[in-house]
Design a protein around this motif. Structure first.
Motif, short mmCIF file in Angstrom:
data_model
loop_
_atom_site.label_atom_id
_atom_site.label_comp_id
_atom_site.label_asym_id
_atom_site.label_seq_id
_atom_site.Cartn_x
_atom_site.Cartn_y
_atom_site.Cartn_z
N LEU A 351 5.13 28.40 -36.55
CA LEU A 351 5.86 28.01 -35.33
C LEU A 351 5.14 28.53 -34.09
O LEU A 351 4.97 27.80 -33.10
CB LEU A 351 7.29 28.57 -35.39
N TYR A 352 4.71 29.76 -34.17
CA TYR A 352 3.99 30.37 -33.04
C TYR A 352 2.67 29.64 -32.77
O TYR A 352 2.35 29.28 -31.64
CB TYR A 352 3.74 31.85 -33.32
N MET A 353 1.90 29.39 -33.83
CA MET A 353 0.59 28.75 -33.66
C MET A 353 0.72 27.31 -33.17
O MET A 353 -0.08 26.85 -32.35
CB MET A 353 -0.20 28.80 -34.98
N LYS A 354 1.73 26.61 -33.65
CA LYS A 354 1.93 25.24 -33.17
C LYS A 354 2.31 25.25 -31.69
O LYS A 354 1.86 24.40 -30.90
CB LYS A 354 3.00 24.52 -33.99
N GLY A 355 3.11 26.24 -31.31
CA GLY A 355 3.46 26.38 -29.90
C GLY A 355 2.23 26.61 -29.04
O GLY A 355 2.11 26.07 -27.93
N LEU A 356 1.27 27.37 -29.57
CA LEU A 356 0.04 27.63 -28.83
C LEU A 356 -0.78 26.36 -28.59
O LEU A 356 -1.51 26.28 -27.60
CB LEU A 356 -0.82 28.65 -29.57
N ILE A 357 -0.67 25.41 -29.51
CA ILE A 357 -1.38 24.14 -29.31
C ILE A 357 -0.93 23.49 -28.01
O ILE A 357 -1.76 23.02 -27.21
CB ILE A 357 -1.15 23.18 -30.51
N TYR A 358 0.38 23.49 -27.77
CA TYR A 358 0.90 22.87 -26.54
C TYR A 358 0.48 23.67 -25.31
O TYR A 358 0.20 23.10 -24.24
CB TYR A 358 2.43 22.75 -26.61
N ILE A 359 0.41 25.00 -25.46
CA ILE A 359 -0.05 25.83 -24.34
C ILE A 359 -1.52 25.52 -24.02
O ILE A 359 -1.91 25.41 -22.85
CB ILE A 359 0.11 27.33 -24.67
N THR A 360 -2.32 25.37 -25.08
CA THR A 360 -3.74 25.02 -24.89
C THR A 360 -3.88 23.69 -24.15
O THR A 360 -4.68 23.56 -23.21
CB THR A 360 -4.45 24.95 -26.25
N LYS A 361 -3.10 22.71 -24.59
CA LYS A 361 -3.14 21.39 -23.94
C LYS A 361 -2.69 21.49 -22.48
O LYS A 361 -3.28 20.85 -21.59
CB LYS A 361 -2.25 20.40 -24.70
N ALA A 362 -1.66 22.29 -22.24
CA ALA A 362 -1.15 22.47 -20.86
C ALA A 362 -2.21 23.13 -19.98
O ALA A 362 -2.42 22.73 -18.82
CB ALA A 362 0.13 23.29 -20.89
N ASN A 363 -2.89 24.13 -20.53
CA ASN A 363 -3.92 24.82 -19.76
C ASN A 363 -5.12 23.92 -19.48
O ASN A 363 -5.79 24.05 -18.45
CB ASN A 363 -4.36 26.09 -20.50
N ASP A 364 -5.39 23.01 -20.42
CA ASP A 364 -6.49 22.06 -20.21
C ASP A 364 -6.21 21.15 -19.01
O ASP A 364 -7.13 20.72 -18.29
CB ASP A 364 -6.71 21.20 -21.46
N LEU A 365 -4.92 20.86 -18.79
CA LEU A 365 -4.55 20.00 -17.66
C LEU A 365 -4.79 20.70 -16.32
O LEU A 365 -5.04 20.04 -15.30
CB LEU A 365 -3.08 19.58 -17.77
N VAL A 366 -4.74 22.02 -16.32
CA VAL A 366 -4.96 22.78 -15.08
C VAL A 366 -6.36 22.49 -14.55
O VAL A 366 -6.57 22.31 -13.34
CB VAL A 366 -4.77 24.29 -15.32
N GLU A 367 -7.32 22.45 -15.45
CA GLU A 367 -8.70 22.18 -15.05
C GLU A 367 -8.82 20.80 -14.39
O GLU A 367 -9.51 20.64 -13.37
CB GLU A 367 -9.63 22.27 -16.26
N GLN A 368 -8.13 19.81 -14.98
CA GLN A 368 -8.14 18.47 -14.39
C GLN A 368 -7.47 18.47 -13.02
O GLN A 368 -7.94 17.82 -12.08
CB GLN A 368 -7.42 17.48 -15.31
N MET A 369 -6.36 19.19 -12.89
CA MET A 369 -5.61 19.25 -11.62
C MET A 369 -6.46 19.89 -10.52
O MET A 369 -6.43 19.47 -9.37
CB MET A 369 -4.31 20.04 -11.82
N ASN A 370 -7.22 20.92 -10.91
CA ASN A 370 -8.02 21.62 -9.91
C ASN A 370 -9.18 20.77 -9.39
O ASN A 370 -9.72 21.03 -8.30
CB ASN A 370 -8.57 22.92 -10.49
N LYS A 371 -9.57 19.77 -10.13
CA LYS A 371 -10.67 18.90 -9.72
C LYS A 371 -10.22 17.78 -8.78
O LYS A 371 -11.06 17.09 -8.20
CB LYS A 371 -11.34 18.29 -10.96
N LEU A 372 -8.92 17.58 -8.64
CA LEU A 372 -8.40 16.49 -7.81
C LEU A 372 -8.58 16.80 -6.33
O LEU A 372 -8.53 17.96 -5.90
CB LEU A 372 -6.92 16.25 -8.12
N GLY A 373 -8.76 15.74 -5.56
CA GLY A 373 -8.87 15.90 -4.11
C GLY A 373 -7.49 16.01 -3.46
O GLY A 373 -6.45 15.79 -4.10
N PHE A 374 -7.50 16.37 -2.14
CA PHE A 374 -6.22 16.55 -1.43
C PHE A 374 -5.40 15.27 -1.34
O PHE A 374 -4.17 15.30 -1.21
CB PHE A 374 -6.49 17.09 -0.01
N ASN A 375 -6.06 14.11 -1.37
CA ASN A 375 -5.35 12.84 -1.21
C ASN A 375 -4.93 12.24 -2.56
O ASN A 375 -4.48 11.10 -2.63
CB ASN A 375 -6.23 11.84 -0.46
#
Length: 438
Positions: A351-375
């Motif tokens: 249960l814990y390890m499967k939960g971490l998969i979603y955390i990993t995926k969520a953290n991967d989205l942060v990198e994409q969000m940081n690359k976006l422009g202001f507009n």
């Protein structure tokens, strides 16, 4: 004059030899007619001293056989005596008995005679049994070297003519003593010898009506031979167990302990072929593959095992963990975790390890969000929504894992992070307090 001197020397030699027979006979009379073990020992020791002077080449075969047998017999009775004054006559009585009875059996075989060998065989069985008991006592008292010597002596005595036993149980016991003493080279030698002897650790027993207890035999042949010879003495034969997997795992550990990686892997491969479902071999082999970063082999190992045991939740968990943490294949990892949870829905680690998969995926989205422009606000909001969605999927998994194992720190930390991300400050604070409580 010279001729007279030579004749004197020859006569003296024959005189010395001639005294061996009567001295041994005196020891026998003291033992069998007068039950005087002290006098019997004095006489047999005198015979020993004289033999050292003149050697054995001139001794009559029967006299020499008689000397060997009664030297063994007298010392055996000294060892077994309940009278402390007698038993203290010779501290090494049992070992002297073993040596001389073995000498008798080997000597009579070499001259193709049977003067005393039948009696010697019977007494040798007693000696072997006593040495085994002494070894067991030494093992219980953690005197590992002494126990090793006793078990090896028992093994060697078993090969005496007339006994003719390859007592693999004693050899295995000796190997155990060396393994426990961390003398790995000798343990390896003995374990490999056991494998060559096709030792499978099946134990053979029969009830000994004379000793009033169950006794163990080294092989089925030995068991059947004793029952055939003494059906009145040995009854209720049985067999049990198979400790060959233990032998393999200890041999593998011994190789590992001396950094012999080649033989370590070789013995694991052999063991896995013979016992494909033995979990200890799978763990050892997996550990080796993971340490050497051979993840493809580790996965193949587990896939093969799961063909035989598809409902083994541990194997699915390990497989998922390798995909997750070592190969970064989150899809395969989640599928493996789901298989484990289908077998046991309360498997907290999964249960814990499967939960971490979603955390990993969520953290991967942060990198994409940081690359976006202001507009690119809409894209940002969409990714943010997806991220929160992933945190929401992780939350019930962590909560259930926490419910099952409330003291697990990693789960508490994960919950604190998810609660914080989802804006539940109160719950995040509760988790923080749990961490501070230790």
């Amino acid at each position: 004059m010279r001729k007279s001197i030579i004749l004197l020397f020859v006569a003296a030699g024959f005189a010395s030899v001639a005294q061996i027979g009567p001295t041994v006979s005196s020891a026998v009379i003291a033992l069998e007619r007068r039950n005087d073990l002290a006098d019997a020992k004095r006489n047999i020791d005198n015979a020993t001293a004289k033999l050292k002077e003149v050697g054995t080449s001139g001794i009559k075969p029967k006299d020499l056989a008689k000397y060997y047998y009664y030297n063994g017999k007298i010392h055996l009775e000294i060892y077994q005596s309940q009278n402390q004054a007698i038993s203290s006559l010779e501290p090494n009585a049992l070992d002297i008995a073993a040596e001389n009875l073995k000498n008798n059996l080997e000597y009579e075989k070499s001259i193709n005679k049977k003067f005393f060998s039948e009696q010697a065989v019977a007494d040798m069985y007693t000696v072997i049994n006593l040495i085994q008991r002494r070894g067991e006592k030494n093992a219980r008292n953690e005197k590992l070297e002494e126990a090793y010597k006793d078990f090896m002596l028992s093994f060697e005595l078993g090969k005496s003519p007339g006994i003719d036993i390859i007592d693999t149980v004693m050899l295995y016991n000796a190997a155990l003593m060396k393994f426990n003493a961390k003398d790995f080279p000798e343990a390896i030698r003995l374990f490999n010898q056991l494998i060559q002897l096709n030792y499978k650790g099946v134990q053979y027993f029969a009830y000994d009506n004379e000793q009033k207890r169950e006794v163990q035999f080294g092989s089925p042949k030995e068991l059947q031979r004793n029952i055939k010879l003494r059906p009145d003495r040995f009854t209720n034969p049985r067999e049990e167990g198979d400790i060959r997997p233990d032998l393999y795992i200890m041999l593998a550990v011994a190789y590992k302990s001396i950094n012999d990686q080649e033989n370590y892997l070789s013995i694991l491969k052999k063991a896995r072929a013979e016992y494909p479902n033995e979990e200890r071999f799978i763990r050892e082999e997996l550990d080796s593959y993971i340490k050497t970063k051979q993840y493809d082999k580790a996965v193949a190992n587990l896939r093969l095992s799961l063909q035989n045991e598809p409902n083994n939740k541990l194997f699915w968990f390990i497989l998922g963990t390798i995909y997750h943490t070592e190969m970064n294949d989150l899809k395969q990892a989640e599928e493996a975790y789901d298989k484990a949870l289908a077998i046991d829905e309360n498997y907290a680690d999964v249960l814990y390890m499967k939960g971490l998969i979603y955390i990993t995926k969520a953290n991967d989205l942060v990198e994409q969000m940081n690359k976006l422009g202001f507009n690119e606000t809409k894209k940002y909001e969409k990714l943010k929504s997806q991220q929160l969605d992933l945190f929401r999927q992780a939350l019930p998994l962590f909560e259930k894992a926490h419910q099952i194992n409330p003291k697990d720190k990693d789960t508490i930390k994960a919950l604190r992070e998810v609660y914080y991300k989802l804006g539940n400050a109160q719950k995040a604070l509760e988790m923080d307090k749990l961490l501070q409580q230790g």
